[in-house]
Design an enzyme around this catalytic site. Sequence first.
Site, short mmCIF file in Angstrom:
data_model
loop_
_atom_site.label_atom_id
_atom_site.label_comp_id
_atom_site.label_asym_id
_atom_site.label_seq_id
_atom_site.Cartn_x
_atom_site.Cartn_y
_atom_site.Cartn_z
N THR A 35 4.14 -53.18 -30.28
CA THR A 35 4.32 -54.63 -30.23
C THR A 35 3.05 -55.36 -29.82
O THR A 35 3.04 -56.59 -29.77
CB THR A 35 5.43 -55.00 -29.24
N HIS A 50 -3.61 -44.51 -26.77
CA HIS A 50 -2.18 -44.28 -27.04
C HIS A 50 -2.02 -43.62 -28.40
O HIS A 50 -1.25 -42.66 -28.55
CB HIS A 50 -1.40 -45.60 -27.01
#
Length: 174
Positions: A35, A50
């Site tokens: 997001t 990530h």
Amino acid sequence: MKHIYLITGGQRSGKSTKAEELALSLSPTPVYVATAHIWDDEFRERVAKHQARRGSNWTNIEEELYPSRHDVEGRVVLIDCCTLWATNFFFRDSKGDELPDVDKTLQDLKDEFDRFTSQEATFIFVTNEIGLGGVSANAVQRRFTDLMGWFNQYVARNADEVIMMVSGLPLKLK
């Protein structure tokens, strides 16, 4: 059968790692809904770290506002994270010095959460507990902290399981 997890905690508490481990324990090919809006180079590096942790077995979807646009029926879906997702809604309609409308933003988030989770899937939401400290002197930050507190409560009420991460340790709350 639909199942909703919420993994919450402070910054660098181990939330994302725990969520990724859970997703992989439930499916060899999970979906990752990112997001984040990339604000600057430092944040771009965080996102790259990530991404490097995840392998090619993940289906990656970048969606800043409307994850319900994506069909995830029957899949295990990790949404990382509610805080960045809420930030995108919070500042979407911001105009100059006008403070964002918390009630409207909260309703928009709830509506989108409900649309997205109406699909038969396993959802793993990651969020930050940002209201554990003192009250900010900044009006915008106070409003955002209120928004996140109320949105986290909404997600937790709708979740089947809630885990709070503290110093890398999971505490099952629900």
